[in-house]
Design a protein around this motif. Structure first.
Motif, PDB file in Angstrom:
ATOM      1  N   LEU A 294       0.828  -1.200   0.000  1.00  0.00           N
ATOM      2  CA  LEU A 294       0.000   0.000   0.000  1.00  0.00           C
ATOM      3  C   LEU A 294       0.869   1.259   0.000  1.00  0.00           C
ATOM      4  N   GLU A 295       1.988   1.194   0.689  1.00  0.00           N
ATOM      5  CA  GLU A 295       2.931   2.316   0.662  1.00  0.00           C
ATOM      6  C   GLU A 295       3.399   2.592  -0.769  1.00  0.00           C
ATOM      7  N   GLY A 296       3.736   1.531  -1.513  1.00  0.00           N
ATOM      8  CA  GLY A 296       4.144   1.693  -2.906  1.00  0.00           C
ATOM      9  C   GLY A 296       3.036   2.221  -3.776  1.00  0.00           C
ATOM     10  N   VAL A 297       1.813   1.742  -3.541  1.00  0.00           N
ATOM     11  CA  VAL A 297       0.645   2.222  -4.293  1.00  0.00           C
ATOM     12  C   VAL A 297       0.468   3.726  -4.096  1.00  0.00           C
ATOM     13  N   LYS A 298       0.510   4.155  -2.861  1.00  0.00           N
ATOM     14  CA  LYS A 298       0.284   5.575  -2.563  1.00  0.00           C
ATOM     15  C   LYS A 298       1.412   6.452  -3.099  1.00  0.00           C
ATOM     16  N   THR A 299       2.626   5.933  -3.086  1.00  0.00           N
ATOM     17  CA  THR A 299       3.737   6.699  -3.643  1.00  0.00           C
ATOM     18  C   THR A 299       3.523   6.948  -5.131  1.00  0.00           C
ATOM     19  N   ALA A 300       3.120   5.900  -5.846  1.00  0.00           N
ATOM     20  CA  ALA A 300       2.864   6.046  -7.286  1.00  0.00           C
ATOM     21  C   ALA A 300       1.688   6.975  -7.548  1.00  0.00           C
ATOM     22  N   ALA A 301       0.625   6.837  -6.766  1.00  0.00           N
ATOM     23  CA  ALA A 301      -0.562   7.679  -6.954  1.00  0.00           C
ATOM     24  C   ALA A 301      -0.244   9.138  -6.644  1.00  0.00           C
ATOM     25  N   ARG A 302       0.517   9.356  -5.598  1.00  0.00           N
ATOM     26  CA  ARG A 302       0.872  10.726  -5.216  1.00  0.00           C
ATOM     27  C   ARG A 302       1.696  11.398  -6.315  1.00  0.00           C
ATOM     28  N   ALA A 303       2.607  10.645  -6.912  1.00  0.00           N
ATOM     29  CA  ALA A 303       3.457  11.202  -7.970  1.00  0.00           C
ATOM     30  C   ALA A 303       2.634  11.611  -9.190  1.00  0.00           C
ATOM     31  N   ARG A 304       1.488  10.947  -9.388  1.00  0.00           N
ATOM     32  CA  ARG A 304       0.614  11.259 -10.537  1.00  0.00           C
ATOM     33  C   ARG A 304      -0.520  12.206 -10.164  1.00  0.00           C
ATOM     34  N   GLY A 305      -0.558  12.621  -8.913  1.00  0.00           N
ATOM     35  CA  GLY A 305      -1.665  13.460  -8.469  1.00  0.00           C
ATOM     36  C   GLY A 305      -2.983  12.716  -8.426  1.00  0.00           C
ATOM     37  N   ARG A 306      -2.953  11.410  -8.211  1.00  0.00           N
ATOM     38  CA  ARG A 306      -4.152  10.578  -8.252  1.00  0.00           C
ATOM     39  C   ARG A 306      -4.483   9.953  -6.899  1.00  0.00           C
ATOM     40  N   LEU A 307      -3.908  10.458  -5.839  1.00  0.00           N
ATOM     41  CA  LEU A 307      -4.095   9.813  -4.545  1.00  0.00           C
ATOM     42  C   LEU A 307      -5.568   9.746  -4.152  1.00  0.00           C
ATOM     43  N   ARG A 308      -6.314  10.825  -4.395  1.00  0.00           N
ATOM     44  CA  ARG A 308      -7.724  10.845  -4.001  1.00  0.00           C
ATOM     45  C   ARG A 308      -8.596   9.956  -4.876  1.00  0.00           C
ATOM     46  N   GLN A 309      -8.069   9.531  -5.996  1.00  0.00           N
ATOM     47  CA  GLN A 309      -8.869   8.683  -6.891  1.00  0.00           C
ATOM     48  C   GLN A 309      -8.630   7.193  -6.664  1.00  0.00           C
ATOM     49  N   LEU A 310      -7.771   6.877  -5.710  1.00  0.00           N
ATOM     50  CA  LEU A 310      -7.605   5.473  -5.355  1.00  0.00           C
ATOM     51  C   LEU A 310      -8.868   4.960  -4.679  1.00  0.00           C
ATOM     52  N   VAL A 311      -9.240   3.737  -5.002  1.00  0.00           N
ATOM     53  CA  VAL A 311     -10.381   3.085  -4.366  1.00  0.00           C
ATOM     54  C   VAL A 311      -9.839   1.866  -3.621  1.00  0.00           C
ATOM     55  N   LEU A 312      -9.829   1.932  -2.301  1.00  0.00           N
ATOM     56  CA  LEU A 312      -9.242   0.855  -1.498  1.00  0.00           C
ATOM     57  C   LEU A 312     -10.310  -0.136  -1.067  1.00  0.00           C
ATOM     58  N   ALA A 313     -10.045  -1.410  -1.289  1.00  0.00           N
ATOM     59  CA  ALA A 313     -10.992  -2.467  -0.938  1.00  0.00           C
ATOM     60  C   ALA A 313     -10.271  -3.513  -0.091  1.00  0.00           C
ATOM     61  N   PRO A 314     -10.804  -3.866   1.074  1.00  0.00           N
ATOM     62  CA  PRO A 314     -10.149  -4.871   1.919  1.00  0.00           C
ATOM     63  C   PRO A 314     -10.294  -6.273   1.359  1.00  0.00           C
TER      64      PRO A 314
END
Length: 335
Positions: free
Chosen positions: A197-217
């Motif tokens: 998840l840390e890697g996912v957020k790093t990639a999303a943050r770099a693209r300005g897409r952090l708020r568009q992530l949809v997290l599912a357990p």
């Protein structure tokens, strides 16, 4: 109470040399052994009974505990471990803990009873007995972690860089034009989930897409992947166009949900998995996934454990390579 590290500092040798001098004196030069013995007496060193037992009464067996033997991810790890142990004249005892702490503890107690010379933990917890042995023996404790790397355990390990692997998967999906991506993760307290998840957020943050992530357990199982996809898909404009699953098993569940919902993969929806199980390349379509060297993890974990048992200096943190396997389950976003 003095430790072998105090003796090593006093004499000017490594802790491994002190350990060998006290437990296997024939392996150390007489002059060095004499200096170590004198220092031990002067410092009031008292030999650790657990250490002495583990060093002098070999069983010829090593124990490997698995969180869930039904998970095919562990099959290749166990195959590599078994072959490597057999080549070194060791037998492998397998413990299926089913994620239950009491079962983990019962297996760890086999070390204290000298029913095994070492322990490889393929989960992310250390039971009390194993923690005690690690605390008492430090880097000489015959306990190794494989695949579910958690630095908080403080034990030698063999693993991949899970955060970097997750970044690679997300960059692939972003590169295909997907902006809203579902992330089907594992249990929140699992270190693999946390690192990926840390890697996912790093990639999303770099693209300005952090708020568009949809997290599912999820829990790494097929069933949890299917359930997550049924919740996420078919919700109109906010529906994700791709999913990154933290296991191939969950990716299989997402693929099945797409089929049941009438979505075509990858034309309507792209899927990336994690692990590269043998079956993943034979799905329809074949699964794009992160490949980690499962068999090599088993090989390296056994070699690392045996080196510790024999008092051989070896790198205790071993990070292996991963690869992004591009197959038919991902495609450019259309529309």
């Amino acid at each position: 109470m003095a430790t072998i590290y105090d003796i090593a500092k006093h004499v000017g040798v490594s802790a491994g040399t002190v350990s060998r001098a006290l437990s296997r004196p024939e392996k150390v030069l007489p002059a060095t052994r004499e200096r170590i013995e004198q220092a031990a007496a002067a410092l009031g060193y008292v030999p650790n009974t657990i250490a002495r037992t583990l060093k002098t009464q070999r069983s010829g067996k090593i124990l490997v505990t698995v969180p869930d033997i039904a998970n095919p991810f562990f099959a290749q790890i166990l195959q590599g471990a078994e072959e490597t142990a057999q080549a070194a004249d060791y037998a492998v005892l397998l413990g299926d803990t089913q994620h239950q702490p009491d079962r983990e503890e019962r297996y760890a107690q086999m070390l204290r009873r000298n029913e095994a010379d070492g322990l490889i933990v393929l989960g992310h917890r250390l039971p009390p007995t194993a923690r005690e042995i690690v605390k008492q023996l430090g880097p000489h404790a015959p306990v190794v972690n494989g695949c579910e790397f958690d630095p908080a355990l403080g034990i030698p390990s063999v693993h991949i860089d899970n955060a970097a692997a997750a970044r690679a998967a997300m960059e692939h999906l972003y590169g295909l034009g997907h902006e809203r991506i579902a992330v089907v993760g594992g249990p929140p307290d699992n270190p693999l989930h946390q690192q990926r998840l840390e890697g996912v957020k790093t990639a999303a943050r770099a693209r300005g897409r952090l708020r568009q992530l949809v997290l599912a357990p999820g829990d790494f199982s097929v069933e949890s992947g299917y359930a997550a996809a049924r919740r996420l898909l078919g919700q109109g404009a906010g529906t994700p166009t791709a999913a990154f699953c933290f296991s191939d098993q969950m990716a299989l569940g997402v693929l099945a949900a797409c089929r049941d919902l009438g979505l075509s993969v990858p034309q309507d929806f792209s899927i990336v998995g994690f692990d590269d199980l043998v079956s993943s390349r034979y799905l329809n379509p074949p699964l794009t996934t992160i490949s980690q060297p499962m068999r090599e993890i088993g090989i390296r974990a056994v070699k690392l454990l045996l080196a510790i048992i024999d008092g051989v200096d070896v790198q205790h943190r071993q990070t292996l390579d991963f690869a992004l396997m591009l197959r038919g389950s991902t495609a450019e976003r259309v529309g």
